[in-house]
Design a protein around this motif. Structure first.
Motif, mmCIF file in Angstrom:
data_model
loop_
_atom_site.group_PDB
_atom_site.id
_atom_site.type_symbol
_atom_site.label_atom_id
_atom_site.label_comp_id
_atom_site.label_asym_id
_atom_site.label_seq_id
_atom_site.Cartn_x
_atom_site.Cartn_y
_atom_site.Cartn_z
ATOM 1 N N ASP A 1 7.065 -2.274 -6.420
ATOM 2 C CA ASP A 1 7.016 -0.811 -6.557
ATOM 3 C C ASP A 1 7.493 -0.196 -5.238
ATOM 4 O O ASP A 1 6.703 0.250 -4.409
ATOM 5 C CB ASP A 1 5.591 -0.363 -6.883
ATOM 6 C CG ASP A 1 5.507 1.140 -7.146
ATOM 7 O OD1 ASP A 1 6.561 1.765 -7.373
ATOM 8 O OD2 ASP A 1 4.378 1.678 -7.093
ATOM 9 N N ILE A 2 8.809 -0.177 -5.055
ATOM 10 C CA ILE A 2 9.406 0.255 -3.788
ATOM 11 C C ILE A 2 9.510 1.779 -3.752
ATOM 12 O O ILE A 2 10.143 2.383 -4.621
ATOM 13 C CB ILE A 2 10.793 -0.383 -3.586
ATOM 14 C CG1 ILE A 2 10.680 -1.914 -3.579
ATOM 15 C CG2 ILE A 2 11.423 0.108 -2.286
ATOM 16 C CD1 ILE A 2 12.016 -2.628 -3.582
ATOM 17 N N GLU B 1 0.814 -1.220 0.000
ATOM 18 C CA GLU B 1 0.000 0.000 0.000
ATOM 19 C C GLU B 1 0.843 1.263 0.000
ATOM 20 O O GLU B 1 0.543 2.237 -0.698
ATOM 21 C CB GLU B 1 -0.938 -0.006 1.207
ATOM 22 C CG GLU B 1 -1.916 1.157 1.234
ATOM 23 C CD GLU B 1 -2.891 1.075 2.395
ATOM 24 O OE1 GLU B 1 -3.444 2.125 2.758
ATOM 25 O OE2 GLU B 1 -3.086 -0.025 2.942
ATOM 26 N N THR B 2 1.908 1.274 0.791
ATOM 27 C CA THR B 2 2.771 2.462 0.849
ATOM 28 C C THR B 2 4.108 2.247 0.152
ATOM 29 O O THR B 2 4.908 3.170 0.038
ATOM 30 C CB THR B 2 3.039 2.866 2.307
ATOM 31 O OG1 THR B 2 3.609 1.743 3.006
ATOM 32 C CG2 THR B 2 1.760 3.296 2.999
ATOM 33 N N GLY B 3 4.395 1.025 -0.296
ATOM 34 C CA GLY B 3 5.637 0.753 -1.005
ATOM 35 C C GLY B 3 6.860 0.718 -0.118
ATOM 36 O O GLY B 3 7.973 0.983 -0.580
ATOM 37 N N ILE B 4 6.682 0.360 1.171
ATOM 38 C CA ILE B 4 7.818 0.310 2.090
ATOM 39 C C ILE B 4 8.410 -1.093 2.115
ATOM 40 O O ILE B 4 7.695 -2.080 2.336
ATOM 41 C CB ILE B 4 7.419 0.713 3.520
ATOM 42 C CG1 ILE B 4 6.915 2.154 3.554
ATOM 43 C CG2 ILE B 4 8.606 0.555 4.473
ATOM 44 C CD1 ILE B 4 6.476 2.610 4.931
ATOM 45 N N LEU B 5 9.710 -1.190 1.872
ATOM 46 C CA LEU B 5 10.447 -2.433 1.991
ATOM 47 C C LEU B 5 11.239 -2.409 3.294
ATOM 48 O O LEU B 5 12.072 -1.526 3.505
ATOM 49 C CB LEU B 5 11.410 -2.614 0.818
ATOM 50 C CG LEU B 5 12.281 -3.871 0.869
ATOM 51 C CD1 LEU B 5 11.436 -5.130 0.632
ATOM 52 C CD2 LEU B 5 13.413 -3.790 -0.152
ATOM 53 N N PHE B 6 10.972 -3.355 4.180
ATOM 54 C CA PHE B 6 11.750 -3.542 5.400
ATOM 55 C C PHE B 6 12.812 -4.586 5.064
ATOM 56 O O PHE B 6 12.519 -5.778 4.949
ATOM 57 C CB PHE B 6 10.848 -3.981 6.547
ATOM 58 C CG PHE B 6 9.794 -2.964 6.908
ATOM 59 C CD1 PHE B 6 10.079 -1.920 7.783
ATOM 60 C CD2 PHE B 6 8.522 -3.037 6.346
ATOM 61 C CE1 PHE B 6 9.113 -0.973 8.102
ATOM 62 C CE2 PHE B 6 7.541 -2.095 6.660
ATOM 63 C CZ PHE B 6 7.844 -1.058 7.533
ATOM 64 N N TRP C 1 15.700 5.161 3.489
ATOM 65 C CA TRP C 1 15.760 5.718 2.140
ATOM 66 C C TRP C 1 14.357 6.055 1.644
ATOM 67 O O TRP C 1 13.546 5.171 1.394
ATOM 68 C CB TRP C 1 16.446 4.718 1.202
ATOM 69 C CG TRP C 1 17.894 4.599 1.513
ATOM 70 C CD1 TRP C 1 18.478 3.784 2.446
ATOM 71 C CD2 TRP C 1 18.949 5.360 0.934
ATOM 72 N NE1 TRP C 1 19.833 3.981 2.476
ATOM 73 C CE2 TRP C 1 20.155 4.939 1.561
ATOM 74 C CE3 TRP C 1 18.998 6.342 -0.059
ATOM 75 C CZ2 TRP C 1 21.384 5.493 1.216
ATOM 76 C CZ3 TRP C 1 20.218 6.882 -0.391
ATOM 77 C CH2 TRP C 1 21.404 6.451 0.239
ATOM 78 N N ARG C 2 14.089 7.382 1.518
ATOM 79 C CA ARG C 2 12.787 7.830 1.049
ATOM 80 C C ARG C 2 12.884 8.789 -0.134
ATOM 81 O O ARG C 2 11.928 8.949 -0.881
ATOM 82 C CB ARG C 2 12.023 8.528 2.180
ATOM 83 C CG ARG C 2 12.638 9.844 2.628
ATOM 84 C CD ARG C 2 11.835 10.526 3.717
ATOM 85 N NE ARG C 2 12.448 11.805 4.105
ATOM 86 C CZ ARG C 2 11.983 12.589 5.071
ATOM 87 N NH1 ARG C 2 10.913 12.216 5.756
ATOM 88 N NH2 ARG C 2 12.596 13.725 5.362
ATOM 89 N N ASP C 3 14.019 9.429 -0.303
ATOM 90 C CA ASP C 3 14.147 10.484 -1.316
ATOM 91 C C ASP C 3 14.817 9.976 -2.585
ATOM 92 O O ASP C 3 14.393 10.299 -3.689
ATOM 93 C CB ASP C 3 14.944 11.662 -0.748
ATOM 94 C CG ASP C 3 15.071 12.805 -1.751
ATOM 95 O OD1 ASP C 3 14.025 13.339 -2.145
ATOM 96 O OD2 ASP C 3 16.199 13.132 -2.136
ATOM 97 N N ASN C 4 15.867 9.185 -2.448
ATOM 98 C CA ASN C 4 16.637 8.729 -3.611
ATOM 99 C C ASN C 4 17.008 7.270 -3.423
ATOM 100 O O ASN C 4 18.178 6.927 -3.269
ATOM 101 C CB ASN C 4 17.882 9.600 -3.774
ATOM 102 C CG ASN C 4 18.596 9.345 -5.096
ATOM 103 O OD1 ASN C 4 18.174 8.506 -5.897
ATOM 104 N ND2 ASN C 4 19.686 10.048 -5.323
ATOM 105 N N ILE C 5 15.994 6.394 -3.426
ATOM 106 C CA ILE C 5 16.280 4.977 -3.185
ATOM 107 C C ILE C 5 17.098 4.380 -4.325
ATOM 108 O O ILE C 5 17.799 3.378 -4.136
ATOM 109 C CB ILE C 5 15.001 4.162 -2.943
ATOM 110 C CG1 ILE C 5 14.114 4.139 -4.185
ATOM 111 C CG2 ILE C 5 14.236 4.684 -1.742
ATOM 112 C CD1 ILE C 5 12.966 3.171 -4.065
#
Length: 402
Positions: free
Chosen positions: A221-222, A161-166, A233-237
């Motif tokens: 879709d990370i 849903e938010t595209g967060i990879l842990f 990493w949120r700005d330039n993964i």
């Protein structure tokens, strides 16, 4: 607004990691001049809460203060164990004692380690398989196994849903987080070298498995990466993904690393002569390291990075100088590739080091320069001429490899 001890990543994910500025050697081997962070995240699924990875036990008191603050009176329902290494799980038993109803979400391979390390049985666990999705309240986490990145039980989890990879240890690096949490808040050049050193020291020998993991995750879709070490990493993964991809493919930098050992200075003179000749051949990126003074951690990282590698040392007990012998054994295990190798040696009454280097050259499968320099005592003019020839061959090989 009241201050909190955690950092809000978004409306349902909170950073509750800690910094370690006290440990001198990570895993008892790798220097930590700038410390390291142990990142942990509280995932709020609405009706359920979930902790993603724990921290090292030394920081458990600070960790619990942050966790309690983020929970704000709620109970903890789940804890995800993506990776069983004790820098992330040594506080797990304390977490389960503090929250007795909490279940561990992990995989079958991790359960065996969990039992062996902490006597925590499968009855406390919810087992997930590769590609399986688990509901965390009104939100979902999907799990992907990433074996040998860098332990066999390693996995990551993804919130679509938010595209967060842990990502557990993947995309992490050495160094504490000094106030800043996100990549757009830090000086990347400060972290870049320590990220490279972390990869080459900890993960590097499993680069084939890293490539497989990157391919497996490539279709996701990370939009954000939350690793267990280093910045979020949120700005330039793309920056961290590209770096890990380049490292796993062992792309090397156009330059030469000279690593030498010297007991009384004669072998050092040879190293200096080669470096000078390399400069005259047009090579501009040259670094010289004394194997007796430079920690193996940095030598691994720099060897990984440079296309040209020149190793030199005196004969010692009919073999390599011991610090160089140690480096050579480590390089054998690192499974490095894409290098050009040159060697030089020194002896007083009997050789041996040159044979050991020749054996390493054959085993390494690197491109090997035809000229070797073997000096008896202090270097003479004919030795310096050979140094110049070795440097010429290296410079030509570097040009040809472009």
């Amino acid at each position: 607004m009241a201050a909190t001890r955690f950092v809000k990543i978004n409306e349902h994910v909170h950073y509750i990691g800690v910094n370690d500025r006290y440990t001198h050697l990570f895993e008892g081997m790798w220097p930590l001049p700038d410390g390291i962070s142990y990142n942990s995240y509280l995932f709020d699924g609405g009706s359920k809460t979930c902790l993603l990875d724990c921290v090292r036990i030394d920081s458990v008191s600070e960790f619990f203060v942050k966790l309690d603050d983020a929970l704000d009176g709620r109970k903890l329902d789940y804890v995800v164990v993506n990776h069983m290494e004790p820098d992330h799980t040594s506080s797990l038993k304390s977490v389960l004692e503090r929250y007795p109803e909490c279940k561990v979400i992990t995989n079958k391979k991790a359960v065996t380690m969990m039992e062996n390390f902490y006597s925590i049985g499968e009855d406390r666990a919810i087992l997930v398989a590769d590609g399986e999705t688990i509901d965390i309240g009104e939100r979902k986490l999907t799990f992907y196994t990433t074996p040998m990145v860098h332990w066999p039980e390693s996995m990551v989890c993804f919130e679509e849903e938010t595209g967060i990879l842990f990502s557990q240890d993947a995309f992490g690096g050495f160094g504490t987080l000094d106030g800043a949490i996100f990549d757009d808040q830090v000086d990347w050049e400060k972290y870049r070298e320590e990220t490279i050193r972390y990869y080459t020291n900890i993960v590097g020998k499993y680069s084939v498995q890293v490539i497989r993991a990157l391919k497996k995750l490539g279709g996701l879709d990370i939009k954000m990466i939350c690793p267990d070490h280093g910045p979020v990493w949120r700005d330039n993964i793309g920056r961290i993904v590209t770096l890990y991809s380049d490292l796993s493919e062992q792309k090397t930098e156009d330059g030469v690393l000279i690593v030498y050992g010297s007991m009384y200075g004669n072998t050092e003179q040879v190293a200096e002569a080669i470096a000078r000749s390399l400069t005259e051949e047009g090579v501009r990126n040259i670094r010289i390291r004394d194997v007796s003074k430079t920690h193996i951690s940095y030598l691994i990282s720099e060897t990984w990075n440079y296309k040209g590698i020149i190793l030199g040392c005196p004969t010692y007990n009919v073999d390599l100088f011991p610090p160089m012998a140690n480096l050579v054994e480590v390089l054998k295990k690192q499974k490095m590739k894409n290098h050009i190798l040159g060697t030089f040696t020194n002896y007083t009454w009997g050789g041996g080091a040159e044979k050991a280097f020749a054996a390493f050259a054959e085993e390494s499968k690197w491109d090997v320069l035809p000229t070797t320099v073997d000096v008896m005592g202090a270097p003479k003019q004919e030795d310096l001429d050979k140094c110049a020839q070795l440097a010429k061959e290296m410079a030509e090989a570097l040009k040809a490899s472009k």
